[in-house]
Design a protein around this motif. Sequence first.
Motif, PDB file in Angstrom:
ATOM      1  N   GLY A 164      52.369  52.518  36.769  1.00 37.83           N
ATOM      2  CA  GLY A 164      51.932  52.009  35.475  1.00 37.83           C
ATOM      3  C   GLY A 164      52.009  50.498  35.472  1.00 37.83           C
ATOM      4  O   GLY A 164      52.298  49.867  36.491  1.00 37.83           O
ATOM      5  N   LEU A 165      51.771  49.904  34.296  1.00 36.72           N
ATOM      6  CA  LEU A 165      51.749  48.450  34.207  1.00 36.72           C
ATOM      7  C   LEU A 165      52.171  48.020  32.810  1.00 36.72           C
ATOM      8  O   LEU A 165      51.790  48.627  31.812  1.00 36.72           O
ATOM      9  CB  LEU A 165      50.332  47.927  34.499  1.00 36.72           C
ATOM     10  CG  LEU A 165      50.162  46.422  34.665  1.00 36.72           C
ATOM     11  CD1 LEU A 165      50.936  45.924  35.883  1.00 36.72           C
ATOM     12  CD2 LEU A 165      48.682  46.070  34.810  1.00 36.72           C
ATOM     13  N   LEU A 219      37.456  40.976  34.803  1.00 37.78           N
ATOM     14  CA  LEU A 219      37.507  42.136  35.696  1.00 37.78           C
ATOM     15  C   LEU A 219      38.921  42.689  35.807  1.00 37.78           C
ATOM     16  O   LEU A 219      39.123  43.913  35.854  1.00 37.78           O
ATOM     17  CB  LEU A 219      36.972  41.753  37.082  1.00 37.78           C
ATOM     18  CG  LEU A 219      35.476  41.431  37.165  1.00 37.78           C
ATOM     19  CD1 LEU A 219      35.102  40.975  38.568  1.00 37.78           C
ATOM     20  CD2 LEU A 219      34.626  42.637  36.752  1.00 37.78           C
ATOM     21  N   CYS A 220      39.909  41.803  35.865  1.00 40.33           N
ATOM     22  CA  CYS A 220      41.301  42.267  35.943  1.00 40.33           C
ATOM     23  C   CYS A 220      41.755  42.856  34.617  1.00 40.33           C
ATOM     24  O   CYS A 220      42.454  43.885  34.589  1.00 40.33           O
ATOM     25  CB  CYS A 220      42.215  41.116  36.356  1.00 40.33           C
ATOM     26  SG  CYS A 220      41.988  40.578  38.067  1.00 40.33           S
ATOM     27  N   ALA A 221      41.356  42.238  33.510  1.00 41.37           N
ATOM     28  CA  ALA A 221      41.753  42.750  32.200  1.00 41.37           C
ATOM     29  C   ALA A 221      41.216  44.157  31.956  1.00 41.37           C
ATOM     30  O   ALA A 221      41.924  45.025  31.434  1.00 41.37           O
ATOM     31  CB  ALA A 221      41.276  41.800  31.101  1.00 41.37           C
ATOM     32  N   ARG A 222      39.974  44.400  32.347  1.00 38.57           N
ATOM     33  CA  ARG A 222      39.380  45.719  32.067  1.00 38.57           C
ATOM     34  C   ARG A 222      40.066  46.821  32.856  1.00 38.57           C
ATOM     35  O   ARG A 222      40.067  47.984  32.444  1.00 38.57           O
ATOM     36  CB  ARG A 222      37.869  45.716  32.315  1.00 38.57           C
ATOM     37  CG  ARG A 222      37.456  45.595  33.759  1.00 38.57           C
ATOM     38  CD  ARG A 222      35.922  45.488  33.892  1.00 38.57           C
ATOM     39  NE  ARG A 222      35.255  46.708  33.481  1.00 38.57           N
ATOM     40  CZ  ARG A 222      34.993  47.722  34.318  1.00 38.57           C
ATOM     41  NH1 ARG A 222      35.349  47.650  35.596  1.00 38.57           N
ATOM     42  NH2 ARG A 222      34.371  48.794  33.895  1.00 38.57           N
ATOM     43  N   GLN A 223      40.668  46.457  33.996  1.00 37.92           N
ATOM     44  CA  GLN A 223      41.435  47.434  34.765  1.00 37.92           C
ATOM     45  C   GLN A 223      42.866  47.569  34.234  1.00 37.92           C
ATOM     46  O   GLN A 223      43.433  48.664  34.200  1.00 37.92           O
ATOM     47  CB  GLN A 223      41.490  47.007  36.238  1.00 37.92           C
ATOM     48  CG  GLN A 223      40.158  47.022  36.956  1.00 37.92           C
ATOM     49  CD  GLN A 223      39.643  48.419  37.211  1.00 37.92           C
ATOM     50  OE1 GLN A 223      40.421  49.363  37.333  1.00 37.92           O
ATOM     51  NE2 GLN A 223      38.338  48.569  37.304  1.00 37.92           N
ATOM     52  N   ALA A 224      43.446  46.443  33.823  1.00 40.12           N
ATOM     53  CA  ALA A 224      44.851  46.444  33.421  1.00 40.12           C
ATOM     54  C   ALA A 224      45.077  47.040  32.034  1.00 40.12           C
ATOM     55  O   ALA A 224      46.091  47.718  31.799  1.00 40.12           O
ATOM     56  CB  ALA A 224      45.392  45.014  33.460  1.00 40.12           C
TER      57      ALA A 224
END
Length: 270
Positions: free
Chosen positions: A93-94, A131-136
Amino acid sequence: MTDDVTKDRASGLRLPGLRGRRVVVTAGAGGIGLAIARVLYEQGARLAICDVSAEALRTASAELGDCLAMQADVSDDAQVSAFFDAVSAELGGLDALVNNAGIAGPTAKVEDITPEDWRRCVDICLTGQFLCARQAVPMIKAAGGGAMVNMGSAASKHGYVHRSPYSAAKFGVIGLTQSLAKELGPGNIRVNAVLPGIVEGPRMEGVIRDRAAAQGISYEEMEANYLRNISLRRMVSQQDVAMSVAFLISDAGATLSGQSLGVDGNIEAL
């Protein structure tokens, strides 16, 4: 203020809520990213870092308790997706994302900047954060909330002669930050930006050298010009930036969202 002085000042500081927190730091194997990762590791966070340099990743991971370290170009959607898949598998998770990756971009008059150089700068400095935000974000939502820190710049607030791609991208970081803060706040996700100023180190030395050449003056003259526009008349350190990021991720920053924090000694102009 030197990094050593800043480290001494921060050595006994324990920020609440960081122990065990799962954090991604992009471009975390060198420069400001590694400084951020070090502070978070020292505070007990569990880390995953990406970078474009395999050698730097190996060295950084060993220093950071053999954390997940994976090659990824943040402007490449497939590489970003593969990295976050690995984060999910490794960390389960994150809780927080530090969108740190960026490049200086070209130093030139607008008519001399190639479309390719423009796109590369914007793709890494701004699109990469998206791109990172949409994954995170789905992972942070699943954890019940958390934090995101987007790396802006003093150039997020000031026009920057001969650095138009970089400044345009960094202005965009503030727009992204404030938009996501409104969108994600109801889901208990805080989104802030940190805006470093003139940061000591090789990258800034290169910027000063290139801008001096573009304006036809010496390195020393250009460095003096930069310092003259800083109220405190000094550069900041990577550690100064790292401590500010850690504060925003920690529970000490629990009510801060949608903010753009200048860590720059009060830059009056660029």
